[in-house]
Design a protein around this motif. Structure first.
Motif, PDB file in Angstrom:
ATOM      1  N   THR A  12       0.858  -1.187   0.000  1.00  0.00           N
ATOM      2  CA  THR A  12       0.000   0.000   0.000  1.00  0.00           C
ATOM      3  C   THR A  12       0.889   1.230   0.000  1.00  0.00           C
ATOM      4  OG1 THR A  12      -0.064   0.213   2.408  1.00  0.00           O
ATOM      5  CG2 THR A  12      -1.720  -1.241   1.400  1.00  0.00           C
ATOM      6  N   GLU A  13       0.284   2.396  -0.117  1.00  0.00           N
ATOM      7  CA  GLU A  13       1.055   3.643  -0.055  1.00  0.00           C
ATOM      8  C   GLU A  13       1.729   3.813   1.299  1.00  0.00           C
ATOM      9  OE1 GLU A  13      -0.579   7.307  -1.496  1.00  0.00           O
ATOM     10  OE2 GLU A  13      -1.782   6.241  -2.978  1.00  0.00           O
ATOM     11  N   MET A  14       1.171   3.203   2.351  1.00  0.00           N
ATOM     12  CA  MET A  14       1.729   3.328   3.698  1.00  0.00           C
ATOM     13  C   MET A  14       3.018   2.525   3.872  1.00  0.00           C
ATOM     14  SD  MET A  14      -0.215   5.436   5.182  1.00  0.00           S
ATOM     15  CE  MET A  14       0.225   5.261   6.886  1.00  0.00           C
ATOM     16  N   ASN A  15       3.189   1.446   3.086  1.00  0.00           N
ATOM     17  CA  ASN A  15       4.376   0.622   3.270  1.00  0.00           C
ATOM     18  C   ASN A  15       5.235   0.539   2.001  1.00  0.00           C
ATOM     19  OD1 ASN A  15       2.970  -1.199   1.666  1.00  0.00           O
ATOM     20  ND2 ASN A  15       2.627  -2.668   3.307  1.00  0.00           N
ATOM     21  N   ARG A  16       5.080   1.514   1.113  1.00  0.00           N
ATOM     22  CA  ARG A  16       5.870   1.558  -0.116  1.00  0.00           C
ATOM     23  C   ARG A  16       6.322   2.983  -0.369  1.00  0.00           C
ATOM     24  NH1 ARG A  16       5.070   2.586  -5.717  1.00  0.00           N
ATOM     25  NH2 ARG A  16       6.311   1.210  -7.004  1.00  0.00           N
ATOM     26  N   LYS A  17       7.579   3.132  -0.737  1.00  0.00           N
ATOM     27  CA  LYS A  17       8.097   4.454  -1.063  1.00  0.00           C
ATOM     28  C   LYS A  17       9.235   4.289  -2.055  1.00  0.00           C
ATOM     29  CE  LYS A  17       9.808   8.709   0.906  1.00  0.00           C
ATOM     30  NZ  LYS A  17       8.933   9.780   0.593  1.00  0.00           N
ATOM     31  N   ILE A  18       9.256   5.089  -3.091  1.00  0.00           N
ATOM     32  CA  ILE A  18      10.367   5.118  -4.037  1.00  0.00           C
ATOM     33  C   ILE A  18      11.430   6.051  -3.451  1.00  0.00           C
ATOM     34  CG2 ILE A  18      11.098   5.719  -6.379  1.00  0.00           C
ATOM     35  CD1 ILE A  18       9.149   3.360  -6.317  1.00  0.00           C
ATOM     36  N   ILE A  19      12.662   5.567  -3.380  1.00  0.00           N
ATOM     37  CA  ILE A  19      13.750   6.369  -2.826  1.00  0.00           C
ATOM     38  C   ILE A  19      14.863   6.493  -3.863  1.00  0.00           C
ATOM     39  CG2 ILE A  19      13.231   5.818  -0.427  1.00  0.00           C
ATOM     40  CD1 ILE A  19      15.436   3.737  -0.490  1.00  0.00           C
ATOM     41  N   SER A  20      15.683   7.502  -3.709  1.00  0.00           N
ATOM     42  CA  SER A  20      16.801   7.737  -4.625  1.00  0.00           C
ATOM     43  C   SER A  20      18.047   7.009  -4.134  1.00  0.00           C
ATOM     44  CB  SER A  20      17.111   9.232  -4.703  1.00  0.00           C
ATOM     45  OG  SER A  20      16.010   9.923  -5.219  1.00  0.00           O
ATOM     46  N   ILE A  21      18.890   6.659  -5.093  1.00  0.00           N
ATOM     47  CA  ILE A  21      20.186   6.060  -4.790  1.00  0.00           C
ATOM     48  C   ILE A  21      21.241   7.040  -5.289  1.00  0.00           C
ATOM     49  CG2 ILE A  21      21.726   4.108  -5.185  1.00  0.00           C
ATOM     50  CD1 ILE A  21      19.204   2.405  -5.729  1.00  0.00           C
ATOM     51  N   SER A  22      22.169   7.405  -4.414  1.00  0.00           N
ATOM     52  CA  SER A  22      23.188   8.396  -4.771  1.00  0.00           C
ATOM     53  C   SER A  22      24.212   7.796  -5.734  1.00  0.00           C
ATOM     54  CB  SER A  22      23.905   8.909  -3.521  1.00  0.00           C
ATOM     55  OG  SER A  22      24.839   7.946  -3.072  1.00  0.00           O
ATOM     56  N   SER A  23      25.077   8.648  -6.265  1.00  0.00           N
ATOM     57  CA  SER A  23      26.137   8.188  -7.167  1.00  0.00           C
ATOM     58  C   SER A  23      27.117   7.259  -6.451  1.00  0.00           C
ATOM     59  CB  SER A  23      26.881   9.386  -7.764  1.00  0.00           C
ATOM     60  OG  SER A  23      27.491  10.134  -6.736  1.00  0.00           O
ATOM     61  N   LYS A  24      27.131   7.306  -5.117  1.00  0.00           N
ATOM     62  CA  LYS A  24      27.990   6.419  -4.318  1.00  0.00           C
ATOM     63  C   LYS A  24      27.240   5.160  -3.881  1.00  0.00           C
ATOM     64  CE  LYS A  24      30.904  10.061  -2.447  1.00  0.00           C
ATOM     65  NZ  LYS A  24      31.421  10.653  -1.209  1.00  0.00           N
ATOM     66  N   ARG A  25      26.076   4.907  -4.505  1.00  0.00           N
ATOM     67  CA  ARG A  25      25.218   3.749  -4.211  1.00  0.00           C
ATOM     68  C   ARG A  25      24.622   3.808  -2.811  1.00  0.00           C
ATOM     69  NH1 ARG A  25      29.813   1.735  -6.056  1.00  0.00           N
ATOM     70  NH2 ARG A  25      30.236   0.603  -4.149  1.00  0.00           N
ATOM     71  N   GLN A  26      24.476   4.983  -2.239  1.00  0.00           N
ATOM     72  CA  GLN A  26      23.899   5.143  -0.907  1.00  0.00           C
ATOM     73  C   GLN A  26      22.410   5.443  -1.038  1.00  0.00           C
ATOM     74  OE1 GLN A  26      26.489   8.348   0.229  1.00  0.00           O
ATOM     75  NE2 GLN A  26      27.736   7.003   1.503  1.00  0.00           N
ATOM     76  N   LEU A  27      21.672   5.010  -0.048  1.00  0.00           N
ATOM     77  CA  LEU A  27      20.247   5.334  -0.003  1.00  0.00           C
ATOM     78  C   LEU A  27      19.866   5.691   1.420  1.00  0.00           C
ATOM     79  CD1 LEU A  27      18.692   2.570   1.234  1.00  0.00           C
ATOM     80  CD2 LEU A  27      19.333   1.771  -1.014  1.00  0.00           C
TER      81      LEU A  27
END
Length: 117
Positions: free
Chosen positions: A3-18
């Motif tokens: 659901t929207e409550m347990n899903r989120k799109i996140i970014s990954i940095s150029s250093k592969r960090q999130l």
């Protein structure tokens, strides 16, 4: 169910960090370490376990529930059985090494795991 409550799109940095979203971080009880696991075609990131033996937690709990344990008795028996996992695995590894070096004779499956109950 996702659901929207347990899903989120996140970014990954150029250093592969999130960055783990704050609500997820708090809800799952993250500390300063995370455990990454590849399962099927997914990357699972979860709070790191300070103790091992967690790999067998579901199996132990399932057995205890099937045996009729509940409440405080379930918790106490779970802790007792879980505390036996690490020494048993260490013994199996030590025995395997001793068999590989010829120090002891090889063992059958039943020798290691016992017969069917």
């Amino acid at each position: 169910m996702i659901t929207e409550m347990n899903r989120k799109i996140i970014s990954i940095s150029s250093k592969r960090q999130l960055t783990i979203p704050g609500a997820f971080f708090a809800k799952l009880g993250f500390g300063d370490k995370a455990e990454c696991i590849i399962r099927d075609n997914e990357l699972v990131i979860r709070p790191a376990r300070l103790e091992s033996n967690g790999e067998f937690a579901e199996e132990i709990l399932s057995d205890l529930i099937r045996e009729g344990y509940s409440g405080q008795e379930l918790l106490e028996e779970f802790k007792a059985r879980q505390s036996k996992v690490r020494p048993a695995v260490k013994k199996m590894i030590d025995d395997a090494h001793r068999m590989a070096t010829g120090e002891i004779e090889s063992m059958s499956y039943d020798d290691v795991f016992g017969g069917e109950e």
